[in-house]
Design a protein around this motif. Structure first.
Motif, PDB file in Angstrom:
ATOM      1  N   LEU A 254      -8.972   5.274  -6.336  1.00 48.70           N
ATOM      2  CA  LEU A 254      -8.203   5.180  -5.101  1.00 48.70           C
ATOM      3  C   LEU A 254      -7.781   3.750  -4.800  1.00 48.70           C
ATOM      4  O   LEU A 254      -6.661   3.496  -4.362  1.00 48.70           O
ATOM      5  CB  LEU A 254      -9.020   5.742  -3.936  1.00 48.70           C
TER       6      LEU A 254
ATOM      7  N   LEU B  20      -2.892  11.009  -9.026  1.00 50.97           N
ATOM      8  CA  LEU B  20      -4.126  10.273  -9.289  1.00 50.97           C
ATOM      9  C   LEU B  20      -4.996  11.025 -10.292  1.00 50.97           C
ATOM     10  O   LEU B  20      -5.011  12.260 -10.314  1.00 50.97           O
ATOM     11  CB  LEU B  20      -4.920  10.085  -7.989  1.00 50.97           C
TER      12      LEU B  20
ATOM     13  N   HIS C 208      -4.549   1.912  -6.011  1.00 50.39           N
ATOM     14  CA  HIS C 208      -3.234   2.259  -5.454  1.00 50.39           C
ATOM     15  C   HIS C 208      -3.050   1.783  -4.007  1.00 50.39           C
ATOM     16  O   HIS C 208      -2.182   2.265  -3.304  1.00 50.39           O
ATOM     17  CB  HIS C 208      -3.036   3.767  -5.527  1.00 50.39           C
ATOM     18  N   GLY C 209      -3.884   0.858  -3.542  1.00 49.84           N
ATOM     19  CA  GLY C 209      -3.676   0.361  -2.189  1.00 49.84           C
ATOM     20  C   GLY C 209      -4.959  -0.110  -1.564  1.00 49.84           C
ATOM     21  O   GLY C 209      -5.944  -0.430  -2.230  1.00 49.84           O
TER      22      GLY C 209
ATOM     23  N   THR D  40       0.837  -1.196   0.000  1.00 45.76           N
ATOM     24  CA  THR D  40       0.000   0.000   0.000  1.00 45.76           C
ATOM     25  C   THR D  40       0.867   1.238   0.000  1.00 45.76           C
ATOM     26  O   THR D  40       1.763   1.375   0.825  1.00 45.76           O
ATOM     27  CB  THR D  40      -0.907   0.019   1.249  1.00 45.76           C
ATOM     28  N   ARG D  41       0.613   2.148  -0.922  1.00 47.29           N
ATOM     29  CA  ARG D  41       1.379   3.390  -0.985  1.00 47.29           C
ATOM     30  C   ARG D  41       0.595   4.507  -0.321  1.00 47.29           C
ATOM     31  O   ARG D  41      -0.633   4.515  -0.316  1.00 47.29           O
ATOM     32  CB  ARG D  41       1.693   3.739  -2.438  1.00 47.29           C
ATOM     33  N   GLU D  42       1.322   5.474   0.228  1.00 53.61           N
ATOM     34  CA  GLU D  42       0.703   6.560   0.968  1.00 53.61           C
ATOM     35  C   GLU D  42      -0.102   7.463   0.028  1.00 53.61           C
ATOM     36  O   GLU D  42       0.360   7.864  -1.033  1.00 53.61           O
ATOM     37  CB  GLU D  42       1.801   7.381   1.657  1.00 53.61           C
ATOM     38  N   LEU D  43      -1.329   7.749   0.451  1.00 54.77           N
ATOM     39  CA  LEU D  43      -2.176   8.667  -0.302  1.00 54.77           C
ATOM     40  C   LEU D  43      -2.028  10.074   0.265  1.00 54.77           C
ATOM     41  O   LEU D  43      -1.960  10.263   1.482  1.00 54.77           O
ATOM     42  CB  LEU D  43      -3.645   8.241  -0.213  1.00 54.77           C
ATOM     43  N   ARG D  44      -1.936  11.060  -0.646  1.00 57.18           N
ATOM     44  CA  ARG D  44      -1.889  12.463  -0.233  1.00 57.18           C
ATOM     45  C   ARG D  44      -2.866  13.258  -1.091  1.00 57.18           C
ATOM     46  O   ARG D  44      -3.077  12.936  -2.261  1.00 57.18           O
ATOM     47  CB  ARG D  44      -0.482  13.039  -0.436  1.00 57.18           C
TER      48      ARG D  44
ATOM     49  N   VAL E  46      -8.174   8.447   5.647  1.00 57.49           N
ATOM     50  CA  VAL E  46      -6.765   8.629   5.294  1.00 57.49           C
ATOM     51  C   VAL E  46      -6.027   9.174   6.505  1.00 57.49           C
ATOM     52  O   VAL E  46      -6.632   9.646   7.477  1.00 57.49           O
ATOM     53  CB  VAL E  46      -6.606   9.593   4.096  1.00 57.49           C
TER      54      VAL E  46
ATOM     55  N   TRP F 238      -2.270  12.162  -4.806  1.00 52.41           N
ATOM     56  CA  TRP F 238      -1.109  11.358  -5.201  1.00 52.41           C
ATOM     57  C   TRP F 238      -1.109  10.037  -4.437  1.00 52.41           C
ATOM     58  O   TRP F 238      -1.562   9.964  -3.277  1.00 52.41           O
ATOM     59  CB  TRP F 238       0.203  12.087  -4.892  1.00 52.41           C
ATOM     60  N   SER F 239      -0.586   9.026  -5.081  1.00 54.93           N
ATOM     61  CA  SER F 239      -0.262   7.776  -4.406  1.00 54.93           C
ATOM     62  C   SER F 239       1.248   7.628  -4.525  1.00 54.93           C
ATOM     63  O   SER F 239       1.773   7.356  -5.605  1.00 54.93           O
ATOM     64  CB  SER F 239      -0.976   6.605  -5.080  1.00 54.93           C
TER      65      SER F 239
END
Length: 966
Positions: free
Chosen positions: A78, A22, A81-82, A2-6, A97, A16-17
Motif C-alpha cells: 500500500l 495492487l 502507492h502513496g 498520492t493516488r486514490e486507493l480503492r 481510507v 487499486w491505486s
C-alpha cells in the motif's frame, strides 16, 4: 503525488491505486485486509484479527507472528502507492481510507440512500441508486476466503444483496418499464425461495403479461413452500386483487427503443466441413447449454492458442439452434490482440442486431447494458463471445434473465466470471489426432505410413492448429511422404517455421499470447523453457529468475499466471510444464531476447541454489552436518532449502533429478558455470538416491565432469568426479570398472582433501571385500576409519566402521567385528536417517556372521522400516536379502523362500549382486524342501551373476552349495 486507493470485497478481494491494480498477496494476507476493511477505519485489536482469520482448530502455533508478517507485506504494497494508510494503534491496526474507497461501505448503505432519494426525486432516481449498488456485486463476496470473519461478512452481504434486489424489483414493478421482469423475478425466487417480496413481484409481473393463471400458481407454490405457515398479508392481498382482476394492477408495458418486429440474428461463423473428434466435449457443452436452466448459463472454454476453442464452440453452437429459436449473436472480442474489443462498442452492435434503431442506442455503458438485457428479457438467444480477454470484458455482455445462454472462449482462465462453468480444452488424444490427419491428408496415405503418421501427430504436439497446417501442406503435395514432413518437424530449430501456411501459423498464434505478458511473466516463460526439463517447481524457478527461492509463493503466483494464460500447464499442485511447441517457441524467444551472459547468470544462480539444497538434503538424509558430508570445499552464496525429515529430503532430490542433470551438463559445456559445484551436485545425487538406472546415469555424467575438469586443469574437481563415478559404478555392481576410477581419485587428491581420500578408501574396501580380498579390504577400511576419526566426522566414521567390521568377521575376528559394528551403529544413531539405517544394516550383517541370528533379524527389521520410509530401494533389497539368509541358516526354509521371493523384484531392479544373493538363499531353502531341480536352477543363476561380477567369495560359497546337490 498520492493516488486514490480503492478496494472491492464484492467478489475476490482486490485493490487499486488509481488505475493500477495492487498485488494483495496470498489468500491469508487478503483475509487480514478484509478484516481491517470490514472495520470501516476503526482499530481492530490483534486478538480480533486472529479470530477473524482462523477458527479455533486451524490457527498456527504463533498466529500473531503470521499476522504481523501479513501486515508488513500489506503495508509495503500500500505504501508504494502513496501516503501510509495502514497504522499501528496500540496492540491493533487500522486501515484509514476514504469513505468511498470500499465498495461494501456504499453497498450496505444503498437502501437507506435510495429511500431518501425516493422521497425527494421519485422512484426512477431511487432505482438508479439501487442499480448502481447492485452493479458493484461482481461475484460471491470475499471469494476464495474462508476465515470466520470472511464467512460472517459473506452471509451479511448476501442478505444486503437480497434486500437491494427486493427493493429494486418492487420499483421495477411500480414503474412498469421492464418487460423481462417476470423472468428475472422467477430466477431470483429460485435463488431466494423464502422471499415473499420477490414472489409478489413475480405474481404481479406475470399478471401484467397476461399470465393470470401462472400468477395464481405462484401463490399456491408459496403456500406449499411455507407449509403450516401462512403467506404474509401483502401477498394475500395481492392474490385477492389478481383473482378479481383489479384494474389498478395494470400498467404500460413495452420498453422504449425496442421495435415490435424483432429480427432473428444469425451471426455465427460457418462450421468447418472436416470437424473431427471432440465428441465428449461437444456433448458436455450441449448438456450445459440445453436451454432448460432457470438462470442465464455461461460456459467458458479455455485453452492454449491453436487448441481448437473457436472451432469447438462454433460446432457446438450450430447444433443448438432449436434450443435458442430467437437467434445467435457472435463477436470476436480480440482478447489476444494488443487492443481487445471494447464491450461498449460490442453492445452497440448487438443492440442493432436485435432490432434497436441506431438513433435509440444510448451512449452510456450502463444504459447500453440495461437496454441490452431488456431486449433479451423475453427471448431465447445464444451468444458466442469468442477470444475473450478477461471476465471484465465479458461481464457486461451477459444477459440478465433466464432463457439465454453464453458460450465464451478464451486463452485465459476466466476465474473472475461468476457463475460460469469452465471447460479446459486440451490437445487431441492420439486417436483423434490421427483421425484428423486421415480426414485432411486422406486415409490411404495415412494407412500407408502408419508409423510416420503417429510421429507426425506427436511432432505437432497433437495441437489441432499444427495438425491442420502440416496436414494441409501434405494434402497439397500428394506425392510427398509423410516421413519427410516428420523429419523437418523433429528439428526444433525449424519446427515452428515449418508449421505455417498462407493463412495460419503456430508461431503467430503464440506471438499474440506472448505479446500480452508483463516483463516478469515473459522472462519466466523464456528461461523456464531454456531449462528444458519435463516439469519444474517454484523454488527452482525462483532461483533461475533470481527471485527469493525461500518464499516460493511469489514465484508460484507468477507461474500460475502463465497457466491462466494457457502458456504453461499444471497437472498437479506445484509442478509446471510446457507443451512441446510452446517450449520450442519460448526457447526461440529466449535465443532472440536473452543474451548468453544473462542466461548463464540465471543458470549459475540455479546451480548455486541446487547445490546448497542438495547438501542440506544429503545432511538430513544421513543425519549429519553439511560440512561433515562435504568431500571438497565448494564456494556457494545460497543457503538452499531446509528439510525437516529425511523423507522430505529424498523426495525433493528425486523430484528435481532432471533439473540437476541439466545443470551438470551445462556446467560441462559452459566455462562460466562452476564445475566444482557440478561435481558436488553429482556426489549428492549419488549419496541421497539409489537405483541401478539412476546410478548408471550418475556414473555417465561424472565421467563428463571428470573430462571437463581435466581440460580446465582442476585436479581437485577431477578427483571428486572420479570418486563419484567409481562409487556409482560400485553400487551398480560394475566392480571392475569402479576400481581404477577410485584408485585414480586417490592419486589426484593425494595431499588434498582428507575426506575425499577417506571416502575413496571406504569404497575400495567394499570393492576388495566383493572380490574376497579381505586383507586388502581391511587395509582400506582402517585407513578410512582413521581419516574420518581425525576429521571428527562421526557419521562417516560410523559408516566406515560398519564396512570394516564385516571384513573383520570374514577374517574370523568376530569379537573385533562385533565391537566395531556396534560402535559404528552408535555413531550413526540419533534421528532416523539413511546413515542410521545403514549402520543398523551393517550391524545386522556382522551379528549374522557372529551366529546371533535373532539379534541380526531385529536390527535388519529396524533398518528395513527406515529404508522403506526413505525410499532407498537398493538397501531395502539388501536388507531383505540378509533376512532371507538368516532365515535359511536358522532352518526356517519356508520363511526364507518367501522372503527371497518378496524382495526378488526390487533386487532385480537395483543390483545383480543382491539378485544373486537372493537366488542363493532361495536355492538353499528349496533344496531343504525337496525341490532339488528348482534349487539347482536358482543356484546356477546365482553363480552366473556372481562370476560375471568377479565376486569370488560369493561365487565360491554358491559352488559349495551346488556341489552338495550333486
Amino acid at each position: 503525488m498520492t493516488r486514490e486507493l480503492r478496494f472491492s470485497l464484492l467478489g475476490p478481494v482486490r485493490g487499486w491505486s488509481g488505475d493500477d491494480e495492487l498485488d494483495l498477496g496470498r489468500p491469508q494476507q487478503r483475509e487480514v485486509l478484509a478484516v481491517l476493511l470490514g472495520a470501516a477505519g476503526r482499530t481492530v485489536a490483534m486478538p480480533l484479527i486472529v479470530d477473524g482469520v482462523w477458527g479455533e482448530g486451524d490457527r498456527p502455533a504463533r498466529p500473531e507472528h503470521a499476522i504481523r508478517t501479513h501486515i508488513w507485506r500489506l503495508r509495503r504494497a500500500l505504501d508504494e502507492h502513496g501516503a501510509p494508510v495502514l497504522e499501528r494503534v496500540g496492540d491493533g491496526y487500522a486501515l484509514r481510507v476514504a469513505e468511498c474507497a470500499v465498495d461494501t461501505w456504499s453497498f450496505e448503505g444503498a437502501l437507506a440512500v435510495a429511500e431518501e432519494v425516493r422521497s425527494v426525486d421519485g422512484a426512477d432516481r431511487a432505482r438508479e441508486v439501487l442499480d448502481a449498488a447492485l452493479r458493484l456485486w461482481a461475484a460471491e463476496p470475499l471469494a476464495g476466503l474462508h476465515g470466520p470473519a470472511a464467512r460472517a461478512s459473506r452471509t451479511r452481504l448476501c442478505g444486503v444483496r437480497q434486500a437491494l434486489l427486493e427493493a429494486r424489483l418492487e420499483l421495477d414493478a411500480e414503474l412498469g418499464d421492464r418487460p423481462g421482469l417476470a423472468a428475472e423475478a422467477g430466477a431470483l425466487v429460485v435463488e431466494y425461495p423464502a422471499s415473499q417480496r420477490l414472489r409478489g413481484v413475480q405474481m404481479l409481473a406475470l399478471y401484467r403479461s397476461g399470465r393470470q393463471a401462472e400468477a395464481l400458481g405462484v401463490f399456491e407454490d408459496t403456500r406449499r413452500f411455507l407449509g403450516t405457515a401462512r403467506p404474509g398479508e401483502a401477498l394475500q392481498e395481492l392474490h385477492q386483487r389478481i383473482l378479481r382482476s383489479d384494474p389498478s394492477l395494470a400498467l404500460p408495458g413495452p420498453a422504449h427503443g425496442i421495435q415490435a418486429a424483432r429480427p432473428r440474428p444469425a451471426a455465427l461463423p460457418r462450421d468447418i466441413d472436416d470437424f473431427t473428434g471432440r465428441r465428449e466435449q461437444v456433448e458436455t457443452l450441449a448438456g450445459m447449454l440445453n436451454g432448460d436452466a432457470v438462470a442465464v448459463v455461461v460456459s467458458a472454454i479455455n485453452g492454449m492458442a491453436g487448441v481448437g476453442k473457436t472451432t469447438l464452440a462454433v460446432h457446438t453452437a450450430r447444433g443448438l439452434g432449436d434450443k435458442y429459436p430467437d437467434g445467435q449473436l457472435y463477436v470476436d472480442l480480440r482478447g489476444a490482440d494488443r487492443d481487445p474489443a471494447d464491450p461498449r462498442s460490442v453492445l452497440g452492435t448487438f443492440l442493432r442486431e436485435l432490432g434497436t434503431e441506431a438513433s435509440d442506442v444510448p451512449d452510456g455503458m450502463a444504459e447500453r447494458v440495461a437496454l441490452f438485457r431488456s431486449a433479451l428479457s423475453a427471448r431465447r438467444v445464444l451468444l458466442l463471445l469468442d477470444n475473450a480477454a478477461s471476465g471484465d470484458q465479458v461481464r457486461p455482455l451477459i444477459p440478465g434473465a433466464a432463457g439465454c445462454a453464453v458460450l465464451v472462449t478464451s486463452r485465459a482462465w476466466l476465474t473472475g466470471l461468476e457463475g460460469a462453468r469452465h471447460m479446459r480444452l486440451d490437445v487431441m488424444p492420439p486417436g483423434e489426432a490421427l483421425a484428423l490427419l486421415r480426414q485432411i491428408i486422406g486415409a490411404r496415405r495415412v494407412d500407408a505410413e502408419p508409423h510416420a503418421a503417429a510421429e507426425l501427430a506427436d511432432a505437432c504436439g497433437a495441437l489441432p492448429l499444427a495438425l491442420r497446417i502440416a496436414a494441409s501442406r501434405l494434402a497439397a503435395e500428394p506425392g510427398r511422404p509423410l516421413a519427410d514432413m516428420v523429419r523437418l518437424l523433429t528439428d526444433e530449430r525449424i519446427r515452428l517455421d515449418e508449421l505455417r501456411s498462407e493463412d495460419a501459423a503456430v508461431e503467430a498464434a503464440f506471438d499474440l499470447s506472448y505479446a500480452k505478458l508483463t516483463g516478469a511473466q515473459a522472462r519466466a516463460f523464456r528461461l523456464s523453457a531454456v531449462l528444458d526439463v519435463p516439469d519444474f517447481g517454484p523454488p527452482c524457478t525462483a532461483a533461475l529468475l533470481g527471485r527469493d527461492a525461500y518464499v516460493p509463493e511469489d514465484t508460484e503466483e507468477l507461474l500460475e499466471s502463465l497457466v491462466d494464460l494457457s502458456l504453461l500447464e499444471s497437472r498437479r499442485p506445484g509442478r509446471y510444464h510446457f507443451h512441446d511447441l510452446v517450449r520450442a517457441f519460448a526457447r526461440a524467444r529466449s535465443a532472440r531476447e536473452d543474451t548468453p551472459g544473462e542466461t548463464t547468470r540465471a543458470f549459475a544462480g540455479l546451480l548455486d541454489f541446487c547445490v546448497a539444497t542438495a547438501r542440506n538434503a544429503d545432511a538430513v538424509a544421513h543425519s549429519a552436518e553439511p560440512a561433515e558430508r562435504s568431500l571438497i570445499d565448494v564456494p556457494m552464496t545460497s543457503t538452499g532449502l531446509v528439510f525437516g525429515t529425511a523423507q522430505d529430503a529424498t523426495d525433493w532430490m528425486r523430484e528435481e533429478i532432471p533439473v540437476q542433470r541439466v545443470l551438470v551438463d551445462r556446467a560441462c559445456e559452459d566455462d562460466s558455470l562452476s564445475l566444482v559445484q557440478a561435481a558436488d551436485l553429482m556426489d549428492k545425487l549419488n549419496t541421497v538416491l539409489s537405483g541401478i538406472t539412476h546410478l548408471s546415469a550418475v556414473a555417465e555424467r561424472a565421467e563428463r565432469v571428470a573430462g571437463a575438469a581435466a581440460q580446465r586443469g582442476r585436479p581437485d574437481v577431477e578427483a571428486l568426479a572420479r570418486y563419484v563415478r567409481g562409487n556409482a559404478l560400485w553400487h551398480a555392481n560394475s566392480y571392475a570398472e569402479a576400481e581404477p576410477e577410485l584408485a585414480r581419485a586417490l592419486e589426484l587428491c593425494a595431499g588434498g582433501s582428507a575426506r575425499l581420500r577417506a571416502s575413496a578408501h571406504l569404497t575400495l574396501c567394499a570393492n576388495a571385500r566383493v572380490h574376497g580380498h579381505f586383507d586388502e579390504a581391511v587395509g582400506h577400511g582402517e585407513a578410512s576409519v582413521r581419516l574420518f576419526s581425525e576429521l571428527g566426522a562421526k557419521i562417516a566414521e560410523g559408516t566406515a566402521l560398519g564396512e570394516l567390521a564385516f571384513n573383520y568377521a570374514r577374517q574370523g575376528r568376530l569379537a573385533e567385528a562385533r565391537a566395531a559394528a556396534e560402535r559404528g551403529a552408535e555413531l550413526v544413531g540419533g534421528r532416523d536417517s539413511v546413515s542410521k539405517a545403514i549402520g543398523l544394516y551393517y550391524l545386522a550383517r556382522v551379528l549374522r556372521l557372529c551366529g546371533d541370528g535373532n539379534a541380526a533379524l531385529g536390527r535388519a527389521r529396524d533398518a528395513l522400516e527406515m529404508f522403506r520410509a526413505l525410499g532407498v530401494t537398493a538397501f531395502e533389497a539388501a536388507t531383505g536379502t540378509l533376512m532371507a539368509e538368516v532365515h535359511a541358516e536358522a532352518g526356517h526354509y519356508a520363511l526364507a523362500a518367501g522372503t527371497a521371493e518378496e524382495f526378488m523384484p526390487s533386487a532385480r531392479r537395483t543390483s545383480g549382486m543382491l539378485e544373486g544373493a537372493l537366488l542363493r538363499a532361495l536355492g538353499r531353502s528349496l533344496c531343504h524342501q525337496g525341490q532339488d531341480a528348482r534349487a539347482k536352477a536358482c543356484l546356477e543363476a546365482a553363480l552366473d551373476l556372481f562370476e560375471r561380477r568377479e565376486a569370488r567369495a560369493d561365487a565360491e560359497e554358491t559352488r559349495t552349495l551346488l556341489a552338495g546337490l550333486a
